[in-house]
Design a protein around this motif. Structure first.
Motif, short mmCIF file in Angstrom:
data_model
loop_
_atom_site.label_atom_id
_atom_site.label_comp_id
_atom_site.label_asym_id
_atom_site.label_seq_id
_atom_site.Cartn_x
_atom_site.Cartn_y
_atom_site.Cartn_z
N PHE A 234 51.60 57.79 11.14
CA PHE A 234 51.34 57.47 9.73
C PHE A 234 52.61 56.96 9.06
O PHE A 234 52.54 56.19 8.09
N GLY A 235 53.76 57.36 9.57
CA GLY A 235 55.02 56.90 8.98
C GLY A 235 55.34 55.45 9.29
O GLY A 235 56.14 54.82 8.59
N LEU B 229 49.77 52.73 10.09
CA LEU B 229 49.27 52.58 11.45
C LEU B 229 48.55 53.83 11.93
O LEU B 229 47.67 53.76 12.79
N GLY B 230 48.90 55.00 11.42
CA GLY B 230 48.26 56.23 11.84
C GLY B 230 47.10 56.62 10.94
O GLY B 230 46.74 55.91 10.00
N ALA B 231 46.49 57.75 11.25
CA ALA B 231 45.40 58.29 10.43
C ALA B 231 45.98 58.98 9.21
O ALA B 231 47.12 59.43 9.22
N PRO B 232 45.19 59.10 8.12
CA PRO B 232 45.68 59.79 6.92
C PRO B 232 46.11 61.22 7.22
O PRO B 232 45.53 61.89 8.08
N LEU B 233 47.10 61.69 6.49
CA LEU B 233 47.58 63.05 6.65
C LEU B 233 46.65 64.02 5.92
O LEU B 233 46.11 63.69 4.85
N PRO B 234 46.46 65.22 6.44
CA PRO B 234 45.63 66.21 5.74
C PRO B 234 46.19 66.50 4.35
O PRO B 234 47.40 66.66 4.18
N SER C 187 55.29 58.40 0.23
CA SER C 187 56.33 58.96 -0.65
C SER C 187 55.92 60.33 -1.16
O SER C 187 56.74 61.25 -1.25
N ILE C 188 54.63 60.48 -1.50
CA ILE C 188 54.15 61.79 -1.96
C ILE C 188 54.26 62.81 -0.84
O ILE C 188 54.68 63.96 -1.05
N ALA C 189 53.87 62.42 0.38
CA ALA C 189 53.91 63.35 1.50
C ALA C 189 55.33 63.78 1.83
O ALA C 189 55.58 64.93 2.21
N LEU C 190 56.29 62.88 1.67
CA LEU C 190 57.68 63.20 1.97
C LEU C 190 58.35 64.01 0.86
O LEU C 190 59.30 64.74 1.10
N ASN C 191 57.83 63.87 -0.36
CA ASN C 191 58.43 64.59 -1.50
C ASN C 191 57.32 65.04 -2.45
O ASN C 191 57.22 64.56 -3.60
N PRO C 192 56.46 65.97 -2.00
CA PRO C 192 55.31 66.38 -2.84
C PRO C 192 55.72 67.05 -4.14
O PRO C 192 55.02 66.93 -5.15
N GLY C 193 56.84 67.76 -4.12
CA GLY C 193 57.27 68.43 -5.33
C GLY C 193 57.64 67.46 -6.44
O GLY C 193 57.47 67.78 -7.63
N LYS C 194 58.13 66.29 -6.07
CA LYS C 194 58.55 65.31 -7.07
C LYS C 194 57.43 64.38 -7.47
O LYS C 194 57.26 64.06 -8.66
N TYR C 195 56.66 63.92 -6.49
CA TYR C 195 55.67 62.88 -6.77
C TYR C 195 54.21 63.38 -6.72
O TYR C 195 53.33 62.70 -7.24
N ASN D 84 46.99 66.77 -2.46
CA ASN D 84 48.07 66.22 -3.28
C ASN D 84 47.67 64.84 -3.79
O ASN D 84 47.34 63.95 -3.01
N LEU D 85 47.69 64.69 -5.12
CA LEU D 85 47.36 63.41 -5.75
C LEU D 85 48.56 62.91 -6.54
O LEU D 85 49.43 63.68 -6.96
N PRO D 86 48.60 61.59 -6.80
CA PRO D 86 49.64 61.07 -7.68
C PRO D 86 49.30 61.37 -9.13
O PRO D 86 48.15 61.70 -9.46
N PRO D 87 50.27 61.30 -10.04
CA PRO D 87 49.95 61.46 -11.46
C PRO D 87 48.88 60.45 -11.87
O PRO D 87 48.83 59.32 -11.37
#
Length: 550
Positions: free
Chosen positions: A325-326, A376-381, A465-473, A535-538
């Motif tokens: 996915f990355g 390229l990968g499947a969506p992350l849970p 970006s959300i998956a890598l930094n969920p607390g921020k985004y 996890n959703l974006p604002p």
């Protein structure tokens, strides 16, 4: 001849000869007294020649297969399709070798009959050895010749051009299925796939460069380099043909790149010509030659010009474990026109993405000045992708990271193509050849900046970006089961999440349902989409389903 083969032949002779040394004898006046029929001598000689001729290339292939198997087992820890292909190929070679060795048993039995006749005679072993039949072995390959940082391992004649990057060559090692180094030609038609744009033309060009019977040199850095495709180990070689002066100076790989009929396909073990071929490719692409013209293949309905779509690729997955996915590609529409991408596809230099199942879904569009991200990968849970993103669903990372370490110049490229049709299509619309080679490069501003120059609330690609930094985004969706509609809206407001209410109640018109208490008309949340923990974006939206309490 290989050392193993020499040992085998010597052993065959010594076993038979040694069996006579335990039986003393007296000298005789003539070998004719043995009365060994000539046809027996000729027969055993012919069998030896046949066996050694058959086994010489088999032993070479088995040794080569073993080296590849051991290398891939160490590199992949015994996992993956490439390792399994090497394992299957080694097994096939060993089985073939064992089958051929059965011929040695027949030779030994026939030899024993002759040796028994000798044992019964008064001839000495020395006299027999002096008069034994001569065994003629097949010619050996000449020693490799070092040249320009690589070696000439074989020379031979072209048997057949298979496609734009594969050639059958008859050499001192037998007939080799040679895979060209450094280039990837478009694929020709197969039972399971259509011919890619440029596949037929690449094959025809190679046929003109390498007609049947043409003399060629086969070069590489590493003798054991091979392409393990469909359990068949094809030796990797640069093929050089003769020029008009009779010198082996015609680089057929470079000719394919010059004509715009191949992509750059470096191998980190075969790197001598990587940078040279990259320069040739870039020249052809910038000149719009061949498949880089955007209109090389006919019957193309799409009229999107080259340059209308800007492309960026990240080959190095930032997610631990090289999660696919990355690995992602981002497309940017530089025009004010919507571009319909239904049925389009991306591919890298390998064949991992050529399956039609990886084509973009019907209705995929690139809005004016808009962005589309392809993971390229499947969506992350718990990290759903947005409307401007698609995921191809690969289960492993496939892109080679760019590198210039040791002047090897390796990496991977991404190519955006229009829909491939039975009678055409499949033209290139955008590409990125092994980006940031040979110099480092920076990510384009539009990945982090909006069209007005302001910072994006979430850098592209958004979901990654959300998956890598969920607390921020990210905004974690709470569990709202049992809440009233008003309470659900209040719960989502501080998270900057929108709510859509859907009433699933089935009250009888004009009053409460029969047999229920007054509390049955009270409604609460019975379901929600997405589920709690997502996890959703604002400004993301949560659909809340309410129903009466039962």
């Amino acid at each position: 001849m290989s050392r193993l083969l020499r040992s085998f032949i010597v052993a065959c002779l010594l076993i038979g000869f040694a069996s006579t040394s335990t039986h003393p004898g007296n000298a005789i006046t003539s070998l004719s007294e043995l009365a060994i029929p000539d046809d027996q001598v000729v027969s055993i000689q012919a069998r030896f020649v046949s066996l050694t001729t058959t086994m010489a290339p088999m032993l070479e292939r088995t040794t080569f297969a073993q080296e590849e198997f051991l290398r891939l087992r160490a590199e992949t820890k015994g996992k993956g399709a490439e390792y399994q292909a090497a394992h299957n190929f080694l097994r096939t070679q060993v089985q073939g070798l064992l089958k051929a060795l059965n011929g040695e048993v027949q030779i030994r039995n026939q030899s024993n009959r002759i040796f028994n006749q000798i044992i019964k005679s008064p001839q000495t072993l020395t006299e027999f050895i002096a008069a034994r039949p001569t065994v003629y072995l097949p010619p050996e390959c000449p020693p490799a010749v070092a040249l320009d940082g690589e070696s000439i391992w074989e020379s031979g004649k072209v048997v057949r051009v298979v496609d734009g990057d594969t050639v059958l060559v008859q050499t001192c090692r037998g007939e080799l299925d040679v895979r060209l180094i450094g280039v990837q030609a478009p694929e020709t038609a197969k039972p399971t796939q259509l011919a890619q744009c440029g596949g037929i033309e690449a094959t025809r060009l190679l046929q003109s460069l390498l007609p049947v019977g043409a003399e060629v040199q086969l070069r590489s850095n590493n003798y054991a380099s091979s392409n393990n495709f469909q359990a068949l180990a094809r030796p990797y070689r640069y093929i050089f043909a003769k020029d008009s002066q009779g010198n082996f100076s015609l680089d057929v790989q470079a000719k394919l790149l010059e004509a715009g009929l191949a992509m750059w396909f470096p191998n980190e073990n075969e790197y001598v010509r990587n940078y040279q071929y990259l320069e040739v490719l870039n020249t052809a692409a910038s000149s719009g030659i061949g498949i880089w013209s955007g209109e090389f293949c006919k019957n193309e309905k799409d009229k999107t010009p080259i340059g209308a779509i800007e492309i960026w690729v990240e080959t190095d997955s930032p997610i631990s474990g090289e999660h696919p996915f990355g690995e992602h590609v981002i497309l940017r529409n530089r025009t004010d026109q919507k571009i319909d991408l239904s049925g389009w596809s991306i591919r890298d230099t390998s064949l991992e993405l050529i399956d039609p199942k990886f084509a973009f879904p019907l209705g995929t569009t690139l809005n004016p000045q808009g962005i589309l991200t392809i993971y390229l990968g499947a969506p992350l849970p718990n990290f759903p992708i947005s409307q401007d993103e698609i995921a191809l669903g690969l289960t492993k990372a496939i892109l080679q990271n760019p590198s210039s370490a040791g002047s090897k110049y390796t990496g991977d490229g991404i190519y955006l193509q229009t829909p491939l049709l039975a009678n055409g299509g499949g033209n290139m619309r955008a590409w990125m050849h092994r980006h940031c080679i040979p110099l480092d490069c920076t990510r384009p501003d539009w990945l982090t900046k909006s069209g007005d120059g302001s910072d994006r609330a979430i850098p592209l690609p958004q979901t990654l970006s959300i998956a890598l930094n969920p607390g921020k985004y990210g905004r974690v969706v709470p569990d709202m089961t049992g809440l009233t509609a008003e309470q659900a809206a209040v719960a989502l407001t501080p998270l900057q999440l929108n709510v859509v209410l859907i009433d699933k109640s089935s009250e009888v018109a004009g009053g409460a349902m029969s047999g229920t208490t007054s509390s049955a008309t009270e409604k609460s949340v019975v379901d929600q989409n997405p589920k709690a923990g997502t996890n959703l974006p604002p400004n993301g939206t949560v659909t809340v389903y309410i129903d009466v309490k039962r």
